[in-house]
Scaffold this motif. Structure first.
Motif, PDB file in Angstrom:
ATOM      1  N   VAL A   1     -28.933   3.638  30.029  1.00 47.90           N
ATOM      2  CA  VAL A   1     -28.124   2.496  30.448  1.00 47.90           C
ATOM      3  C   VAL A   1     -28.418   1.341  29.506  1.00 47.90           C
ATOM      4  O   VAL A   1     -29.556   0.898  29.396  1.00 47.90           O
ATOM      5  N   ASP A   2     -27.377   0.860  28.826  1.00 47.22           N
ATOM      6  CA  ASP A   2     -27.571  -0.189  27.836  1.00 47.22           C
ATOM      7  C   ASP A   2     -26.270  -0.970  27.691  1.00 47.22           C
ATOM      8  O   ASP A   2     -25.293  -0.699  28.392  1.00 47.22           O
ATOM      9  N   ASN A   3     -26.240  -1.898  26.753  1.00 45.66           N
ATOM     10  CA  ASN A   3     -25.053  -2.739  26.623  1.00 45.66           C
ATOM     11  C   ASN A   3     -23.920  -2.011  25.917  1.00 45.66           C
ATOM     12  O   ASN A   3     -24.138  -1.144  25.075  1.00 45.66           O
ATOM     13  N   ALA A   4     -22.689  -2.366  26.303  1.00 38.42           N
ATOM     14  CA  ALA A   4     -21.486  -1.865  25.643  1.00 38.42           C
ATOM     15  C   ALA A   4     -20.889  -3.010  24.838  1.00 38.42           C
ATOM     16  O   ALA A   4     -20.705  -4.123  25.350  1.00 38.42           O
ATOM     17  N   VAL A   5     -20.593  -2.740  23.588  1.00 38.41           N
ATOM     18  CA  VAL A   5     -20.269  -3.790  22.617  1.00 38.41           C
ATOM     19  C   VAL A   5     -18.842  -4.291  22.821  1.00 38.41           C
ATOM     20  O   VAL A   5     -17.869  -3.598  22.508  1.00 38.41           O
ATOM     21  N   CYS A   6     -18.698  -5.507  23.324  1.00 38.23           N
ATOM     22  CA  CYS A   6     -17.386  -6.145  23.467  1.00 38.23           C
ATOM     23  C   CYS A   6     -17.149  -7.032  22.244  1.00 38.23           C
ATOM     24  O   CYS A   6     -17.814  -8.061  22.070  1.00 38.23           O
ATOM     25  N   ALA A   7     -16.243  -6.618  21.383  1.00 46.00           N
ATOM     26  CA  ALA A   7     -15.982  -7.326  20.141  1.00 46.00           C
ATOM     27  C   ALA A   7     -14.652  -6.847  19.577  1.00 46.00           C
ATOM     28  O   ALA A   7     -14.157  -5.778  19.968  1.00 46.00           O
ATOM     29  N   PRO A   8     -14.041  -7.606  18.670  1.00 41.10           N
ATOM     30  CA  PRO A   8     -12.802  -7.136  18.036  1.00 41.10           C
ATOM     31  C   PRO A   8     -12.996  -5.768  17.395  1.00 41.10           C
ATOM     32  O   PRO A   8     -14.008  -5.518  16.726  1.00 41.10           O
TER      33      PRO A   8
ATOM     34  N   GLY B   1     -18.526 -15.610  37.832  1.00 45.80           N
ATOM     35  CA  GLY B   1     -19.288 -14.369  37.902  1.00 45.80           C
ATOM     36  C   GLY B   1     -19.834 -13.892  36.586  1.00 45.80           C
ATOM     37  O   GLY B   1     -20.352 -12.769  36.499  1.00 45.80           O
ATOM     38  N   TYR B   2     -19.754 -14.707  35.546  1.00 43.06           N
ATOM     39  CA  TYR B   2     -20.363 -14.351  34.270  1.00 43.06           C
ATOM     40  C   TYR B   2     -21.847 -14.713  34.284  1.00 43.06           C
ATOM     41  O   TYR B   2     -22.258 -15.699  34.906  1.00 43.06           O
ATOM     42  N   ILE B   3     -22.648 -13.910  33.583  1.00 42.33           N
ATOM     43  CA  ILE B   3     -24.034 -14.251  33.300  1.00 42.33           C
ATOM     44  C   ILE B   3     -24.137 -14.454  31.800  1.00 42.33           C
ATOM     45  O   ILE B   3     -23.785 -13.561  31.012  1.00 42.33           O
ATOM     46  N   VAL B   4     -24.578 -15.632  31.399  1.00 41.08           N
ATOM     47  CA  VAL B   4     -24.728 -15.973  29.981  1.00 41.08           C
ATOM     48  C   VAL B   4     -26.212 -16.195  29.724  1.00 41.08           C
ATOM     49  O   VAL B   4     -26.852 -17.003  30.412  1.00 41.08           O
ATOM     50  N   SER B   5     -26.741 -15.480  28.743  1.00 42.20           N
ATOM     51  CA  SER B   5     -28.182 -15.544  28.511  1.00 42.20           C
ATOM     52  C   SER B   5     -28.523 -14.796  27.232  1.00 42.20           C
ATOM     53  O   SER B   5     -27.735 -13.985  26.754  1.00 42.20           O
ATOM     54  N   ARG B   6     -29.678 -15.053  26.704  1.00 43.59           N
ATOM     55  CA  ARG B   6     -30.260 -14.125  25.750  1.00 43.59           C
ATOM     56  C   ARG B   6     -30.904 -12.974  26.536  1.00 43.59           C
ATOM     57  O   ARG B   6     -31.263 -13.129  27.702  1.00 43.59           O
ATOM     58  N   HIS B   7     -31.011 -11.820  25.892  1.00 45.18           N
ATOM     59  CA  HIS B   7     -31.791 -10.684  26.404  1.00 45.18           C
ATOM     60  C   HIS B   7     -31.172  -9.960  27.598  1.00 45.18           C
ATOM     61  O   HIS B   7     -31.874  -9.230  28.305  1.00 45.18           O
ATOM     62  N   LEU B   8     -29.871 -10.128  27.822  1.00 45.78           N
ATOM     63  CA  LEU B   8     -29.216  -9.247  28.796  1.00 45.78           C
ATOM     64  C   LEU B   8     -29.337  -7.800  28.336  1.00 45.78           C
ATOM     65  O   LEU B   8     -29.369  -6.872  29.149  1.00 45.78           O
ATOM     66  N   ASP B   9     -29.384  -7.584  27.047  1.00 49.87           N
ATOM     67  CA  ASP B   9     -29.713  -6.295  26.425  1.00 49.87           C
ATOM     68  C   ASP B   9     -31.239  -6.228  26.336  1.00 49.87           C
ATOM     69  O   ASP B   9     -31.846  -6.948  25.544  1.00 49.87           O
ATOM     70  N   GLY B  10     -31.925  -5.370  27.097  1.00 47.57           N
ATOM     71  CA  GLY B  10     -31.412  -4.458  28.068  1.00 47.57           C
ATOM     72  C   GLY B  10     -31.872  -4.789  29.470  1.00 47.57           C
ATOM     73  O   GLY B  10     -32.004  -3.890  30.283  1.00 47.57           O
TER      74      GLY B  10
ATOM     75  N   GLY C   1     -20.544  -4.132  29.949  1.00 45.37           N
ATOM     76  CA  GLY C   1     -19.903  -4.878  28.876  1.00 45.37           C
ATOM     77  C   GLY C   1     -20.714  -6.092  28.466  1.00 45.37           C
ATOM     78  O   GLY C   1     -21.203  -6.853  29.311  1.00 45.37           O
ATOM     79  N   LEU C   2     -20.857  -6.293  27.155  1.00 43.08           N
ATOM     80  CA  LEU C   2     -21.668  -7.403  26.644  1.00 43.08           C
ATOM     81  C   LEU C   2     -20.989  -8.017  25.430  1.00 43.08           C
ATOM     82  O   LEU C   2     -20.743  -7.337  24.432  1.00 43.08           O
ATOM     83  N   ASP C   3     -20.690  -9.283  25.528  1.00 43.93           N
ATOM     84  CA  ASP C   3     -20.122 -10.027  24.404  1.00 43.93           C
ATOM     85  C   ASP C   3     -21.240 -10.770  23.672  1.00 43.93           C
ATOM     86  O   ASP C   3     -22.100 -11.382  24.299  1.00 43.93           O
ATOM     87  N   GLY C   4     -21.242 -10.703  22.328  1.00 45.66           N
ATOM     88  CA  GLY C   4     -22.226 -11.445  21.541  1.00 45.66           C
ATOM     89  C   GLY C   4     -23.613 -10.845  21.576  1.00 45.66           C
ATOM     90  O   GLY C   4     -24.602 -11.582  21.659  1.00 45.66           O
ATOM     91  N   SER C   5     -23.709  -9.512  21.488  1.00 46.68           N
ATOM     92  CA  SER C   5     -25.008  -8.856  21.612  1.00 46.68           C
ATOM     93  C   SER C   5     -25.998  -9.351  20.565  1.00 46.68           C
ATOM     94  O   SER C   5     -25.656  -9.592  19.409  1.00 46.68           O
ATOM     95  N   HIS C   6     -27.237  -9.496  20.991  1.00 44.77           N
ATOM     96  CA  HIS C   6     -28.359  -9.990  20.199  1.00 44.77           C
ATOM     97  C   HIS C   6     -28.181 -11.442  19.760  1.00 44.77           C
ATOM     98  O   HIS C   6     -28.850 -11.902  18.838  1.00 44.77           O
ATOM     99  N   GLY C   7     -27.270 -12.142  20.428  1.00 45.02           N
ATOM    100  CA  GLY C   7     -27.133 -13.578  20.228  1.00 45.02           C
ATOM    101  C   GLY C   7     -27.132 -14.247  21.589  1.00 45.02           C
ATOM    102  O   GLY C   7     -27.965 -13.948  22.443  1.00 45.02           O
ATOM    103  N   TRP C   8     -26.161 -15.153  21.798  1.00 46.72           N
ATOM    104  CA  TRP C   8     -25.944 -15.665  23.146  1.00 46.72           C
ATOM    105  C   TRP C   8     -25.039 -14.678  23.848  1.00 46.72           C
ATOM    106  O   TRP C   8     -23.832 -14.648  23.645  1.00 46.72           O
ATOM    107  N   GLU C   9     -25.626 -13.851  24.680  1.00 50.80           N
ATOM    108  CA  GLU C   9     -24.930 -12.714  25.280  1.00 50.80           C
ATOM    109  C   GLU C   9     -24.253 -13.120  26.588  1.00 50.80           C
ATOM    110  O   GLU C   9     -24.699 -14.033  27.279  1.00 50.80           O
ATOM    111  N   ARG C  10     -23.166 -12.377  26.899  1.00 46.49           N
ATOM    112  CA  ARG C  10     -22.462 -12.614  28.156  1.00 46.49           C
ATOM    113  C   ARG C  10     -22.025 -11.287  28.756  1.00 46.49           C
ATOM    114  O   ARG C  10     -21.493 -10.422  28.058  1.00 46.49           O
ATOM    115  N   THR C  11     -22.270 -11.130  30.049  1.00 48.07           N
ATOM    116  CA  THR C  11     -21.740 -10.006  30.801  1.00 48.07           C
ATOM    117  C   THR C  11     -21.165 -10.542  32.101  1.00 48.07           C
ATOM    118  O   THR C  11     -21.229 -11.740  32.379  1.00 48.07           O
ATOM    119  N   HIS C  12     -20.570  -9.639  32.888  1.00 49.97           N
ATOM    120  CA  HIS C  12     -19.980 -10.056  34.158  1.00 49.97           C
ATOM    121  C   HIS C  12     -20.588  -9.227  35.286  1.00 49.97           C
ATOM    122  O   HIS C  12     -20.903  -8.053  35.109  1.00 49.97           O
TER     123      HIS C  12
END
Length: 411
Positions: free
Chosen positions: A249-256, A187-196, A325-336
């Motif tokens: 409505v925009d991405n939420a930064v998932c990161a350490p 159920g993950y979507i991996v792509s550039r430009h999920l933001d936004g 939730g978005l992991d790796g924003s402005h790179g190879w992004e991933r959300t669920h």
């Protein structure tokens, strides 16, 4: 009558299909006409009226019982990208970023280069200046990673600046990073430009659901799709003066170090621009809790959204941000998909409720006696003396002394 916040499987499937179509339509900030045409056609399909601003942002309206447009849901269809800065003597292109991101995340990207001919594009790849370990050895790991050390290799037989000119390429041509979306078994979507574009897909799914079910909301609501968020001024124009509540409505930064979640909705309390509206953010948190929607709070230090652009442009609205939730924003992004659904369900519920303070928020200003300050209590501070004694009162005032003194060096 309020409809359930649960998302039907058909709506979820439609949202994903729409997101994939959006992702595969290049739209770097400054070159967004094609994606806005796609979005406009989608609104036409389910009969939601809309118009475009002079610059091309789209504003659609969902029917409501209020006389004015009281609410706005704002998303952005533009993405990061690049622009040609120089035609190089080796037949390659020097580029600058459109939007804020590192050349580290552009290196290796497949791209489309758009000349002034709207029917033509040329493919290419963003390459480090020293791209081959067979040619440069360890130097490929030692070179800097800034924009001056990458170039676009054009997929045509070119080896000089003159060859590029003959192709019709010029300074100022847009370079779009190809999204290459993938939907995984989990159920993950991996792509550039999920933001936004994920936010756009959510907003379109909401509009479709309300339109097909002929829902009349408590308040007329604008769905605003901006085209320059990535360069800082997305919602700075086109917002009606009557809007009392705005949710971006925009991405939420998932990161350490962050608290955003990939399987639910994130409600940021503040970003680089400052705190979001106290009452609206906490109301959204309460609604998520009541609807049992997975929810987290976060604070973003290096982030701004359409809400900031609207407030800075003078909008007198409460403003909040809701994030997928978005992991790796402005790179190879991933959300669920669960995160996209959680955002959908929260907004679906919120739009069917009254304004945060129905009477007060109905007008842009009012009297102090009517201001709902009791909803944000601030206990009075207690005076604490610097000497020993009771803390309930300052005690006797010092009589002081005459100034200037009659004797001494300051006389």
């Amino acid at each position: 009558m309020r409809h359930s916040a649960a998302m039907a499987e058909a709506d979820r499937t439609w949202m994903v299909d729409t997101l994939l179509a959006l992702l595969q339509t290049p739209s770097p900030a400054g070159r967004t006409d094609a994606v806005m045409q796609l979005i406009g056609d989608i609104f036409d399909d389910f009969g939601v009226p809309f118009s475009l601003t002079r610059r091309g942002a789209l504003t659609a309206e969902l029917p409501g019982e209020s006389a004015a447009i009281d609410r706005a849901v704002v998303v952005h269809a533009d993405t990061i990208g690049c622009m040609v800065r120089r035609l190089k003597d080796n037949g390659r292109l020097e580029v600058i970023p459109v939007g804020t991101f590192s050349a580290r995340f552009a290196a290796g990207a497949r791209v489309r280069i758009f000349s002034d001919d709207p029917d033509e594009f040329i493919t290419g790849t963003v390459m480090p200046l020293k791209a081959s370990g067979h040619a440069f050895g360890d130097e490929i790991d030692l070179q800097p990673t800034d924009w001056e050390h990458v170039e676009v290799r054009v997929d045509r037989k070119v080896s000089s600046r003159e060859d590029l000119v003959r192709l019709g390429l010029q300074i100022g041509d847009f370079v779009a990073l190809i999204a290459s979306p993938e939907l995984t078994a989990d159920g993950y979507i991996v792509s550039r430009h999920l933001d936004g574009k994920a936010g756009v897909a959510i907003a379109l799914a909401l509009a479709k659901n309300f339109a097909e079910n002929k829902v009349v909301l408590p308040h007329r609501t604008m769905v605003m799709i901006t085209i320059t968020e990535e360069v800082g001024h997305g919602a700075s124009h086109g917002l009606p003066a009557d809007v009392a509540e705005l949710v971006s409505v925009d991405n939420a930064v998932c990161a350490p170090g962050q608290h955003s979640i990939e399987d639910g909705v994130t409600i940021p309390m503040a970003d680089l621009h400052g705190p979001f509206d106290y009452h609206l953010t906490r109301r959204l948190c309460r609604l998520a809790q009541e609807q049992e929607i997975p929810c987290a709070r976060d604070v973003f230090r290096f982030y701004r959204s359409d809400a900031a652009a609207a407030i800075e442009a003078g909008a007198g609205t409460r403003a909040a941000l809701v994030g997928f939730g978005l992991d790796g924003s402005h790179g190879w992004e991933r959300t669920h998909l669960d995160s996209l659904q959680a955002v959908y369900c929260l907004l679906h519920t919120w739009l069917q409720t009254p304004l945060t303070f129905a009477k007060w928020d109905a007008k842009p200003s009012g009297q102090l006696r009517d201001f709902p300050s009791s909803k944000q209590p601030a206990p009075s501070e207690r005076w604490v003396p610097l000497a020993r004694g009771e803390h309930d009162s300052p005690g006797e005032a010092s009589p002081g002394s005459h100034w200037p003194p009659s004797e001494g060096p300051q006389a």
